[in-house]
Design a protein around this motif. Sequence first.
Motif, PDB file in Angstrom:
ATOM      1  N   ASP A  55     -16.411 -19.514  -1.021  1.00 54.97           N
ATOM      2  CA  ASP A  55     -16.596 -20.900  -0.566  1.00 54.97           C
ATOM      3  C   ASP A  55     -15.268 -21.445  -0.037  1.00 54.97           C
ATOM      4  O   ASP A  55     -14.200 -21.177  -0.603  1.00 54.97           O
ATOM      5  N   ARG A  56     -15.359 -22.203   1.043  1.00 51.52           N
ATOM      6  CA  ARG A  56     -14.177 -22.852   1.613  1.00 51.52           C
ATOM      7  C   ARG A  56     -14.199 -24.327   1.217  1.00 51.52           C
ATOM      8  O   ARG A  56     -15.152 -25.044   1.511  1.00 51.52           O
ATOM      9  N   ILE A  57     -13.126 -24.751   0.575  1.00 47.52           N
ATOM     10  CA  ILE A  57     -13.031 -26.122   0.063  1.00 47.52           C
ATOM     11  C   ILE A  57     -12.025 -26.888   0.908  1.00 47.52           C
ATOM     12  O   ILE A  57     -10.873 -26.460   1.046  1.00 47.52           O
ATOM     13  N   TRP A  58     -12.476 -28.009   1.476  1.00 46.74           N
ATOM     14  CA  TRP A  58     -11.573 -28.885   2.224  1.00 46.74           C
ATOM     15  C   TRP A  58     -11.318 -30.123   1.385  1.00 46.74           C
ATOM     16  O   TRP A  58     -12.254 -30.788   0.925  1.00 46.74           O
ATOM     17  N   ILE A  59     -10.026 -30.448   1.187  1.00 43.91           N
ATOM     18  CA  ILE A  59      -9.630 -31.574   0.337  1.00 43.91           C
ATOM     19  C   ILE A  59      -8.633 -32.433   1.100  1.00 43.91           C
ATOM     20  O   ILE A  59      -7.679 -31.916   1.695  1.00 43.91           O
ATOM     21  N   LYS A  60      -8.871 -33.725   1.073  1.00 46.91           N
ATOM     22  CA  LYS A  60      -7.917 -34.654   1.710  1.00 46.91           C
ATOM     23  C   LYS A  60      -7.835 -35.903   0.840  1.00 46.91           C
ATOM     24  O   LYS A  60      -8.855 -36.488   0.464  1.00 46.91           O
ATOM     25  N   ALA A  61      -6.601 -36.280   0.498  1.00 49.80           N
ATOM     26  CA  ALA A  61      -6.396 -37.488  -0.293  1.00 49.80           C
ATOM     27  C   ALA A  61      -6.525 -38.709   0.607  1.00 49.80           C
ATOM     28  O   ALA A  61      -5.835 -38.822   1.625  1.00 49.80           O
ATOM     29  N   THR A  66      -0.492 -48.364   2.692  1.00 47.91           N
ATOM     30  CA  THR A  66       0.636 -48.988   1.989  1.00 47.91           C
ATOM     31  C   THR A  66       1.107 -48.162   0.792  1.00 47.91           C
ATOM     32  O   THR A  66       1.927 -48.631   0.004  1.00 47.91           O
ATOM     33  N   GLN A  67       0.595 -46.929   0.669  1.00 51.48           N
ATOM     34  CA  GLN A  67       0.970 -46.093  -0.470  1.00 51.48           C
ATOM     35  C   GLN A  67       2.470 -45.823  -0.456  1.00 51.48           C
ATOM     36  O   GLN A  67       3.015 -45.241   0.488  1.00 51.48           O
ATOM     37  N   SER A  68       3.170 -46.250  -1.522  1.00 46.53           N
ATOM     38  CA  SER A  68       4.625 -46.092  -1.553  1.00 46.53           C
ATOM     39  C   SER A  68       5.055 -44.814  -2.269  1.00 46.53           C
ATOM     40  O   SER A  68       6.035 -44.180  -1.878  1.00 46.53           O
ATOM     41  N   ALA A  69       4.318 -44.425  -3.308  1.00 46.34           N
ATOM     42  CA  ALA A  69       4.663 -43.195  -4.030  1.00 46.34           C
ATOM     43  C   ALA A  69       4.077 -42.006  -3.298  1.00 46.34           C
ATOM     44  O   ALA A  69       2.916 -42.014  -2.902  1.00 46.34           O
ATOM     45  N   HIS A  70       4.891 -40.988  -3.091  1.00 47.77           N
ATOM     46  CA  HIS A  70       4.427 -39.782  -2.414  1.00 47.77           C
ATOM     47  C   HIS A  70       3.802 -38.832  -3.438  1.00 47.77           C
ATOM     48  O   HIS A  70       4.396 -38.520  -4.469  1.00 47.77           O
ATOM     49  N   TYR A  71       2.590 -38.378  -3.115  1.00 49.52           N
ATOM     50  CA  TYR A  71       1.880 -37.469  -4.017  1.00 49.52           C
ATOM     51  C   TYR A  71       1.779 -36.087  -3.384  1.00 49.52           C
ATOM     52  O   TYR A  71       1.399 -35.944  -2.219  1.00 49.52           O
ATOM     53  N   LEU A  72       2.110 -35.098  -4.177  1.00 48.75           N
ATOM     54  CA  LEU A  72       1.873 -33.716  -3.794  1.00 48.75           C
ATOM     55  C   LEU A  72       0.500 -33.309  -4.319  1.00 48.75           C
ATOM     56  O   LEU A  72       0.237 -33.385  -5.521  1.00 48.75           O
ATOM     57  N   LEU A  73      -0.392 -32.914  -3.410  1.00 50.35           N
ATOM     58  CA  LEU A  73      -1.728 -32.455  -3.799  1.00 50.35           C
ATOM     59  C   LEU A  73      -1.692 -30.946  -3.950  1.00 50.35           C
ATOM     60  O   LEU A  73      -1.234 -30.237  -3.048  1.00 50.35           O
ATOM     61  N   LYS A  94       1.455 -31.699   1.102  1.00 49.51           N
ATOM     62  CA  LYS A  94       2.212 -32.946   1.092  1.00 49.51           C
ATOM     63  C   LYS A  94       1.355 -34.018   1.768  1.00 49.51           C
ATOM     64  O   LYS A  94       1.125 -33.972   2.977  1.00 49.51           O
ATOM     65  N   THR A  95       0.890 -34.966   0.998  1.00 52.74           N
ATOM     66  CA  THR A  95      -0.052 -35.960   1.526  1.00 52.74           C
ATOM     67  C   THR A  95       0.624 -37.029   2.369  1.00 52.74           C
ATOM     68  O   THR A  95      -0.066 -37.863   2.967  1.00 52.74           O
ATOM     69  N   TRP A  96       1.943 -37.032   2.423  1.00 52.06           N
ATOM     70  CA  TRP A  96       2.628 -38.112   3.136  1.00 52.06           C
ATOM     71  C   TRP A  96       3.245 -37.667   4.460  1.00 52.06           C
ATOM     72  O   TRP A  96       3.741 -38.487   5.219  1.00 52.06           O
ATOM     73  N   THR A  97       3.193 -36.368   4.758  1.00 58.75           N
ATOM     74  CA  THR A  97       3.833 -35.921   5.989  1.00 58.75           C
ATOM     75  C   THR A  97       3.237 -34.607   6.452  1.00 58.75           C
ATOM     76  O   THR A  97       2.612 -33.865   5.681  1.00 58.75           O
ATOM     77  N   GLY A  98       3.411 -34.326   7.723  1.00 52.90           N
ATOM     78  CA  GLY A  98       3.025 -33.028   8.262  1.00 52.90           C
ATOM     79  C   GLY A  98       1.539 -32.888   8.539  1.00 52.90           C
ATOM     80  O   GLY A  98       0.747 -33.832   8.466  1.00 52.90           O
ATOM     81  N   LYS A  99       1.157 -31.668   8.853  1.00 51.79           N
ATOM     82  CA  LYS A  99      -0.222 -31.346   9.223  1.00 51.79           C
ATOM     83  C   LYS A  99      -1.186 -31.612   8.076  1.00 51.79           C
ATOM     84  O   LYS A  99      -2.310 -32.078   8.283  1.00 51.79           O
ATOM     85  N   CYS A 100      -0.755 -31.334   6.873  1.00 49.91           N
ATOM     86  CA  CYS A 100      -1.636 -31.511   5.713  1.00 49.91           C
ATOM     87  C   CYS A 100      -2.002 -32.985   5.521  1.00 49.91           C
ATOM     88  O   CYS A 100      -3.121 -33.310   5.125  1.00 49.91           O
ATOM     89  N   ALA A 101      -1.047 -33.873   5.806  1.00 45.59           N
ATOM     90  CA  ALA A 101      -1.333 -35.298   5.665  1.00 45.59           C
ATOM     91  C   ALA A 101      -2.403 -35.733   6.651  1.00 45.59           C
ATOM     92  O   ALA A 101      -3.185 -36.654   6.369  1.00 45.59           O
ATOM     93  N   LEU A 120      -2.661 -34.220  -8.491  1.00 43.04           N
ATOM     94  CA  LEU A 120      -1.918 -35.175  -7.677  1.00 43.04           C
ATOM     95  C   LEU A 120      -0.647 -35.481  -8.449  1.00 43.04           C
ATOM     96  O   LEU A 120      -0.664 -36.204  -9.457  1.00 43.04           O
ATOM     97  N   ALA A 121       0.468 -34.901  -7.994  1.00 35.87           N
ATOM     98  CA  ALA A 121       1.731 -35.009  -8.717  1.00 35.87           C
ATOM     99  C   ALA A 121       2.733 -35.836  -7.901  1.00 35.87           C
ATOM    100  O   ALA A 121       2.864 -35.636  -6.690  1.00 35.87           O
ATOM    101  N   PRO A 122       3.439 -36.755  -8.532  1.00 36.13           N
ATOM    102  CA  PRO A 122       4.473 -37.510  -7.816  1.00 36.13           C
ATOM    103  C   PRO A 122       5.549 -36.569  -7.276  1.00 36.13           C
ATOM    104  O   PRO A 122       5.883 -35.550  -7.894  1.00 36.13           O
ATOM    105  N   GLN A 123       6.064 -36.902  -6.102  1.00 38.71           N
ATOM    106  CA  GLN A 123       7.075 -36.068  -5.453  1.00 38.71           C
ATOM    107  C   GLN A 123       8.373 -36.112  -6.264  1.00 38.71           C
ATOM    108  O   GLN A 123       8.945 -37.169  -6.518  1.00 38.71           O
ATOM    109  N   THR A 124       8.828 -34.943  -6.703  1.00 32.83           N
ATOM    110  CA  THR A 124      10.130 -34.801  -7.375  1.00 32.83           C
ATOM    111  C   THR A 124      10.717 -33.474  -6.939  1.00 32.83           C
ATOM    112  O   THR A 124      10.022 -32.624  -6.366  1.00 32.83           O
ATOM    113  N   GLY A 125      11.957 -33.257  -7.226  1.00 29.33           N
ATOM    114  CA  GLY A 125      12.539 -31.966  -6.920  1.00 29.33           C
ATOM    115  C   GLY A 125      11.922 -30.882  -7.790  1.00 29.33           C
ATOM    116  O   GLY A 125      11.907 -31.001  -9.005  1.00 29.33           O
TER     117      GLY A 125
END
Length: 834
Positions: A55-61, A66-73, A94-101, A120-125
């Motif tokens: 099965d192919r699963i497509w997911i988009k947050a 106005t979302q200020s916190a960046h979430y890594l899906l 990366k839900t805030w940038t790039g093709k995935c966003a 859904l994890a907050p962006q950290t190093g």
Amino acid sequence: MHLRSRPLILAIFLAAAARAGPAPFDLAGPTLDVTITRGAKTLPASEVPNLVAGDRIWIKADLPATQSAHYLLVAAFLSGSTNPPPESWFSPCKTWTGKCAQEGLTVTVPEGAQQVLVFLAPQTGGDFRTLVSAVRGRPGAFVRTSQDLNQAALDRSRLERYLSAIRALNDADPSKLTEAAPLLARSLAIKVDEKCLDRSPELQAPCLMQGQESLILNDGHSTSIVEALTSGPGSDLAMEASYTPQLSYGYYSPYIASVLDIARIMDSFRTARYQYIPALATPRGDKLGLTLNTAPSFHSPQSVLVVALPAVESPQLPPLHAVNPKQIYCAGRTALVLPVDGAPLIFSTGYAHDMTLSLTGKDGKSIELPAAADAIQGGYVVDTSALHAAGLGDTAHASLQGFWGFDRYHGPSFLLMNAQAKGWELAAGDEDALVVGRQDTVHLQAEDVSCVDGIMLKDPAGKQLKVEWKTVKPNELEVKLPLQDATPGAMTVLVTEVGVGQPQPIAIQTFSDAGHFDGFAIHAGDVQGSLRGSRLDEVAGLTIRNVAFVPGELSTRYGGDELPMVAQDTQAAANLKQERGIAAKITLKDGRVVPLIAAVDAPRPRVTLIGKNVQSSPASQESNIQLADQGELPQDATLTFAVRTQWPAAFVQDESIEVATGDESSASVLSFANAGMTLENAQVAVATFNPAKAFGASAFGPLQFRVVAKGIMGDWQPLGNLVRLPVLKNLKCPATPELKCKLSGTSLYLVDSVSNDPEFIHPVQVPDGFLGSALPVPHPTVGPLYVKLRDDPSVINLTTLKTEQLPASPNDPDRAGARSDEPDPAAERHHADP
């Protein structure tokens, strides 16, 4: 489980239970767009109950602009609790940038995967590496979280469907709640308090929605919560929780159980950087809305949202079935309702979709009619308008068809019938029973009554009156005719059927209340006789040989009335001698006196119980329960009892003894012919009876017997109290007396309660429907444990089990201290911890 986490978990659930209608997940979270593609077909996640490899699963947050916190899906696949998944099974986005966003994340279910989680994890190093390491380090915790989140979401869907339906009905027409609530309960496996339906309409809805989470019943997807909490790793917490009023066994539902397990797992799994909080996925159209039970934190440790997608498993098709497989349905109804039950998720989720009722027209062509599940009406509602153009024979066999996710689903079958003019007639015995001055009941019969749409009564003046009616058999209607103000004479009942142009007339004849008395009979020695005839509701009294009788409760059988008449002077009635053709008088309520011929028949047979003996079975002896009341009879024991005849003077060969339960739902006849009775001498007989063989495994309660001679029955006499015995196998107790013991056995649902004192000051109550094999019980103090049986909770019985002492554990003092009545500083700190 860490000892420090127990007070916190208990505090959470005590607080939730203390509130009316607790909402464990009540914080709105983000929204996910999720679709599943299998082959060339794509469905939203809300219509997919299970995934398969490939099965192919497509997911988009779907995050706000106005979302200020960046979430890594991160999408992660798991392969069981003992098998860490490979790193290739983790896909970040990366839900805030790039093709995935812009386009979202697409992943394919790999071979061997069993669960799917979305984080859904907050962006950290190092956020991605930290998350992968955590999941691979403890895969079992996340596997269990996936299972519990999916279960909680399914239970929550049933609850929300029920509550929304109750609110909608209350807003539109509260008077419909009485009819709709039982159908909702049946459809969604929801527990409804029937006492709520006795209240006024405006008070019914608030009552029906009380204790929301505890309304949910086991629907087949949930294990017994009592069994789950009294065995395995959760047993310690359950033992503690079971002795608090709010968290007693009766409070738990499958939903509460899942929430409890999720909280336990998540509370014990934290790292310096992250804490994991569960998110329930609720379908909102084609999207999944997330709801949280913990406010997210953006300070260390930051919160990672954990979302469960459907499990990777074989499809579990719903066990849907017709409520009454033999019922016939009218094909002519525009909105045909087909009552079904057995699969609550049919009504609360979109898993079953594109459902149709499939049948074959008289031209041989297949017809597909749209069908929609409606929990308020208790089944599938089918639009039959296409049948009028297609044409249908007199009868047709139809079945529900559709899809369960991606899989083809074949549901139950139904028999449809077209309306047609038919011959109606009154049931035998009803022709002469219609008397004016009261509401009277008749039964109308025809080949089939499924298409009846309405019934009216037309009086001699042409006035039409609406009547109450209901279907009692596939070919019979019960009709209540309003004859209170009618005049005697010819009347017409008009029956309207769907698809038949004109109402069909049925001629009836009503009569004035002349009253007809067939006779009065009483047995010599009795104080109550029976008056037979018609319109006996007008009888005020009866006199025979100067002995006065007053009427009891009237009953109607086979078109005639039967009225018990009870003597006011019981001694005088008992002295009446056997005689026939006695002149008697009936006094009517209007003052009229009517002559009657009465009879005093031969005395009814009478015996006295002079002794009994109970021979216990080996299974009863192994139950480890010592019955305290000699009147209690183990259900699988053999009972031998002796009776002495009073009338007639000696037993005769055709005499028998009938043994029955108190409600007469089960009965057995003992006779000389079947060896159930044996003569000791002419006046004394010995009877032998085995309740298990005669009544089966479900009989219990008061046992009674009566003697029967020549078809004449004596009075019922008590014989004992039938009880079913559980088997208590062992009792294991910790060394610390303050800690509870574990009582194991089989058929423990037959136990009402257990106590360590004969006064039952602190009993442990066993809930209805308990299916577990172990119970937490008080530590015996002096002497044995005491039990009350469910079949006779008024008697306190001793147990003969020997206590198995467990070795002392270093944790015992702490566990014992957690139960003390003194304030626990640790518990207070955890309770205050956000």
